[in-house]
Design an enzyme around this catalytic site. Structure first.
Site, PDB file in Angstrom:
ATOM      1  N   GLY A  71       0.909  -1.081  -0.084  1.00  0.00           N
ATOM      2  CA  GLY A  71      -0.047   0.004   0.011  1.00  0.00           C
ATOM      3  C   GLY A  71       1.183   1.267  -0.146  1.00  0.00           C
ATOM      4  O   GLY A  71       2.262   0.994  -0.371  1.00  0.00           O
ATOM      5  N   GLY A  74       3.462   0.915   3.043  1.00  0.00           N
ATOM      6  CA  GLY A  74       4.561  -0.671   3.959  1.00  0.00           C
ATOM      7  C   GLY A  74       3.498  -1.662   2.441  1.00  0.00           C
ATOM      8  O   GLY A  74       3.029  -1.347   1.129  1.00  0.00           O
ATOM      9  N   SER A  75       4.666  -2.716   2.699  1.00  0.00           N
ATOM     10  CA  SER A  75       4.451  -4.167   2.090  1.00  0.00           C
ATOM     11  C   SER A  75       3.794  -4.556   3.493  1.00  0.00           C
ATOM     12  O   SER A  75       4.353  -5.233   4.251  1.00  0.00           O
ATOM     13  CB  SER A  75       5.490  -4.533   1.219  1.00  0.00           C
ATOM     14  OG  SER A  75       5.453  -3.513   0.355  1.00  0.00           O
ATOM     15  N   LYS A  89       3.935  -7.200   8.261  1.00  0.00           N
ATOM     16  CA  LYS A  89       4.028  -5.564   7.754  1.00  0.00           C
ATOM     17  C   LYS A  89       5.583  -5.079   7.739  1.00  0.00           C
ATOM     18  O   LYS A  89       6.361  -4.307   9.221  1.00  0.00           O
ATOM     19  CB  LYS A  89       3.047  -4.881   7.950  1.00  0.00           C
ATOM     20  CG  LYS A  89       3.099  -3.135   7.112  1.00  0.00           C
ATOM     21  CD  LYS A  89       1.161  -2.730   7.678  1.00  0.00           C
ATOM     22  CE  LYS A  89       1.448  -1.882   6.340  1.00  0.00           C
ATOM     23  NZ  LYS A  89      -0.229  -0.994   6.793  1.00  0.00           N
ATOM     24  N   ASP A 191      -9.506   5.110   8.508  1.00  0.00           N
ATOM     25  CA  ASP A 191      -9.292   4.373   7.473  1.00  0.00           C
ATOM     26  C   ASP A 191     -10.063   3.497   6.462  1.00  0.00           C
ATOM     27  O   ASP A 191      -9.745   1.961   5.715  1.00  0.00           O
ATOM     28  CB  ASP A 191      -7.792   4.068   6.791  1.00  0.00           C
ATOM     29  CG  ASP A 191      -7.552   4.198   5.055  1.00  0.00           C
ATOM     30  OD1 ASP A 191      -8.466   4.590   3.977  1.00  0.00           O
ATOM     31  OD2 ASP A 191      -6.725   3.659   4.686  1.00  0.00           O
TER      32      ASP A 191
END
Length: 338
Positions: A71, A74-75, A89, A191
């Protein structure tokens, strides 16, 4: 101030590797320089540790990093840790906004001390990574429970999977329970959207990705957004009007996002089409909301109840929206007459 760690402490002087090179600590608890941060190993289904999550990661126990997704900040990887499957993460540095990416890492820990069936559990977090796991673009790492391979956005988009009334109501109730718990502990997610709700193997929804979250002041009173809290935002299609205008925030912002998510569960459609800036302007200036006319669910016998519930959740005024503990009773009114 509504931030897990004040901005002036994002890179504190007492952040250092532990003496044991197999572990690294994050500066979430003050401790004298030269001492080892004593945190017991937290077995996922073993003995109870002295705290709900750990500020050390035993990197020698991390196995098989498999990419799952990525995103804005981050991954995420699927991995093995202490013999169990976890999600790892890595929060990456943003070249455009370094402060926001650092705040995003600390925001991930706002709910780390909380445990609830509808909230993804944090296992450990660290700002220090040994060379063999090194990632120069990474600010920190968070280990979490591995919930599953699907999120609600995938379910909504996959026309082959049925999403009838009983199922979308159950999913919405799971999200509502998670929000009720978070808000009771003064955590706002900021979110909420289908992509940030994961599905377990038991078909249970869990709220994930706290990178935009804030811990409000004691008592959950409305908190003004500080100019230094630059990571506040979320996805524009689900963002409450008060956030779009840079005004004070409250848990009601999550209820607005819940309303947009509920509409998606009902319709299996995307909220808006067209230019992003046009949508942002129209939401604030013209009270633009997703359509509640054309889809069959709104033409059915329960259509008026659905329209009324959505209108309450995405009201332009936060004070007019239901609180999180009112969402479950609200959802009960949406069941079709039997």
């Amino acid at each position: 101030m509504p931030s897990p760690i004040p901005a002036t402490r994002l890179l504190p002087k007492d952040m250092f590797p532990c003496l044991d090179i197999g572990t690294c600590s994050s500066p979430l608890t003050k401790h004298p320089v030269g001492t080892h941060l004593q945190v017991p190993v937290q077995r996922l289904h073993g003995k109870t540790a002295s705290r709900l999550w750990s500020t050390v990661i035993y990197w020698k126990e991390v196995r098989a990093l498999l990419p799952v997704g990525s995103g804005g900040f981050g991954s995420v990887y699927k991995a093995q840790y202490l013999g169990e499957t976890v999600a790892l993460k890595r929060v990456k540095k943003s070249t455009k906004n370094k402060l926001a990416s650092r705040q995003s890492f600390w925001a991930e820990l706002n709910a780390a001390h909380l445990r609830h069936p509808n909230v993804v559990r944090v296992i450990a977090a660290t700002t220090c990574v040994p060379p063999d796991f090194g990632d120069e673009g990474s600010i920190g790492t968070v280990l979490m429970e591995f919930v599953g391979d699907e999120n609600l956005q995938q379910i909504i988009s996959d026309g082959a999977q049925p999403l009838g009334e009983d199922r979308w109501l159950r999913y919405a109730a799971d999200i509502a329970r998670g929000l009720r718990f978070l808000h009771a502990h003064c955590v706002v997610h900021l979110d909420i959207k289908p992509a940030n709700v994961l599905l377990s193997s038991g078909d249970v929804c869990k709220i994930a990705d706290f990178g935009c979250s804030l811990k409000l002041d004691r008592g959950c009173e409305v908190s003004a957004i500080s100019p230094r809290v630059s990571h506040v935002g979320g996805t524009y299609t689900h963002r409450a009007p008060e956030l779009l205008k840079g005004q004070a925030l409250s848990p009601a912002a999550d209820v607005y996002s819940f309303g947009i998510t509920l509409w998606q569960l009902m319709t299996r459609e995307q909220p808006y089409t067209g230019d992003r800036q046009h949508v942002l302007y129209a939401v604030v200036a013209h009270n633009l909301r997703p359509s509640v006319r054309d889809h069959p669910v709104f033409r059915s016998e329960r259509g008026p109840a659905c329209r009324s519930a959505l209108a309450r959740c995405w009201s332009a005024e936060g004070r007019c929206r239901p609180a999180a503990d009112e969402l479950l009773p609200l959802l009960e009114t949406l069941r079709a007459p039997r």
